[in-house]
Design an enzyme around this catalytic site. Structure first.
Site, mmCIF file in Angstrom:
data_model
loop_
_atom_site.group_PDB
_atom_site.id
_atom_site.type_symbol
_atom_site.label_atom_id
_atom_site.label_comp_id
_atom_site.label_asym_id
_atom_site.label_seq_id
_atom_site.Cartn_x
_atom_site.Cartn_y
_atom_site.Cartn_z
ATOM 1 N N VAL A 169 64.412 77.711 -26.355
ATOM 2 C CA VAL A 169 63.240 77.065 -25.757
ATOM 3 C C VAL A 169 63.748 75.862 -24.961
ATOM 4 C CG1 VAL A 169 61.058 75.880 -26.167
ATOM 5 C CG2 VAL A 169 61.707 77.821 -27.614
ATOM 6 N N HIS A 222 64.701 69.376 -28.002
ATOM 7 C CA HIS A 222 64.176 69.252 -29.366
ATOM 8 C C HIS A 222 65.314 69.156 -30.359
ATOM 9 C CE1 HIS A 222 64.636 73.538 -28.450
ATOM 10 N NE2 HIS A 222 64.971 73.695 -29.724
ATOM 11 N N ASP A 279 58.696 74.811 -37.410
ATOM 12 C CA ASP A 279 59.293 75.946 -36.699
ATOM 13 C C ASP A 279 58.681 77.229 -37.248
ATOM 14 O OD1 ASP A 279 61.200 78.058 -35.905
ATOM 15 O OD2 ASP A 279 62.448 76.391 -35.247
ATOM 16 N N HIS A 285 66.202 70.119 -34.399
ATOM 17 C CA HIS A 285 65.837 70.838 -35.619
ATOM 18 C C HIS A 285 66.154 69.941 -36.823
ATOM 19 C CE1 HIS A 285 65.806 74.966 -33.710
ATOM 20 N NE2 HIS A 285 66.532 74.308 -32.815
HETATM 21 P P1 AMP Z 1 66.295 76.518 -29.853
HETATM 22 O O1 AMP Z 1 66.977 77.837 -30.010
HETATM 23 O O2 AMP Z 1 67.078 75.341 -30.319
HETATM 24 O O3 AMP Z 1 65.771 76.384 -28.456
HETATM 25 O O4 AMP Z 1 65.094 76.553 -30.874
HETATM 26 C C1 AMP Z 1 63.807 76.960 -30.576
HETATM 27 C C2 AMP Z 1 63.109 77.066 -31.893
HETATM 28 O O5 AMP Z 1 61.737 77.150 -31.632
HETATM 29 C C3 AMP Z 1 63.487 78.305 -32.732
HETATM 30 O O6 AMP Z 1 63.955 77.873 -33.990
HETATM 31 C C4 AMP Z 1 62.163 79.075 -32.831
HETATM 32 O O7 AMP Z 1 61.996 79.642 -34.105
HETATM 33 C C5 AMP Z 1 61.138 77.997 -32.569
HETATM 34 N N1 AMP Z 1 59.898 78.416 -31.957
HETATM 35 C C6 AMP Z 1 59.693 79.298 -30.965
HETATM 36 N N2 AMP Z 1 58.386 79.359 -30.632
HETATM 37 C C7 AMP Z 1 57.745 78.475 -31.445
HETATM 38 C C8 AMP Z 1 56.389 78.075 -31.597
HETATM 39 N N3 AMP Z 1 55.407 78.588 -30.841
HETATM 40 N N4 AMP Z 1 56.084 77.146 -32.533
HETATM 41 C C9 AMP Z 1 57.059 76.618 -33.298
HETATM 42 N N5 AMP Z 1 58.359 76.961 -33.212
HETATM 43 C C10 AMP Z 1 58.700 77.877 -32.289
#
Ligand code: AMP
Length: 141
Positions: free
Chosen positions: A99, A103, A34, A105
C-alpha cells in the site's frame, strides 16, 4: 519512483471513504487494525500527510509518526500482555510494500511465536473490533 497516488486504500481510509477499526487519532496520524494481521493486535500507524513511503516523506512527518508508533507500541504490549513489539516499515515493492501511503506496522510479539505471512489471511471483523477495543482501553490507562 512513482508519484503519490491519492487513490490508495489508506488515503481512502483517511478521507473516511472506507471503514477501518480505528484505535487512535491525533493532528498528524491515525492508527487502525491491519485487516490481514501478522499476529494478534497488528496495528498500522499512518500519517495524515501524503507520501508514498519514507523515500519521499517530508522529514517533519516522521517525528509525529514515530511518536505515535511509540504510543501504540506501549498500548499493544499492554493490551495483549505481549513479551515484545515489532515495528516494520516497507518502501517500494522490492521491500514488501503493498500500500503506497507511508505507514508503520506495530505488532505485539510473544516468546517463541513467529509472525504470520505478510498480507496473508483476512481476519474476521468482530475479532478486529474486539482487539481494537482492547488497544483503545490500553491507550486510555
Ligand atoms: P505494506 O505491505 O507495508 O504496504 O502493508 C500494507 C498492509 O495493509 C498489509 O499488512 C495489509 O494487510 C494491510 N491492509 C490492506 N488493506 C487494508 C485495509 N483496507 N485496512 C487495513 N489494513 C489493510
Amino acid at each position: 519512483m512513482a508519484d503519490y497516488d491519492p487513490g490508495n486504500i489508506f488515503a481512502k481510509i483517511l478521507r473516511g471513504e472506507i471503514p477501518s477499526h480505528r484505535v487512535y487519532e491525533d493532528d498528524a496520524v491515525i492508527a487502525f487494525m491491519d485487516v490481514m494481521p501478522q499476529g494478534i493486535g497488528h496495528t498500522l500507524v499512518v500519517p495524515k500527510a501524503p507520501s508514498r513511503n519514507i523515500l519521499d516523506a517530508d522529514p517533519a512527518t516522521l517525528g509525529p509518526l514515530f511518536a505515535a508508533a511509540q504510543k501504540l507500541a506501549a498500548a499493544v504490549k499492554k493490551a495483549f500482555n505481549a513479551d515484545g513489539v515489532t515495528l516494520m516499515q516497507f518502501n517500494e515493492s522490492a521491500s514488501g510494500q503493498t500500500v503506497y501511503h507511508l505507514h508503520v506496522h506495530v505488532i505485539p510479539r510473544f516468546d517463541g511465536v513467529p509472525l504470520k505471512p505478510h498480507s496473508g489471511q483476512m481476519e474476521k471483523p468482530e475479532v478486529l473490533a474486539e482487539n481494537a477495543g482492547k488497544i483503545r482501553a490500553a491507550l486510555r490507562n
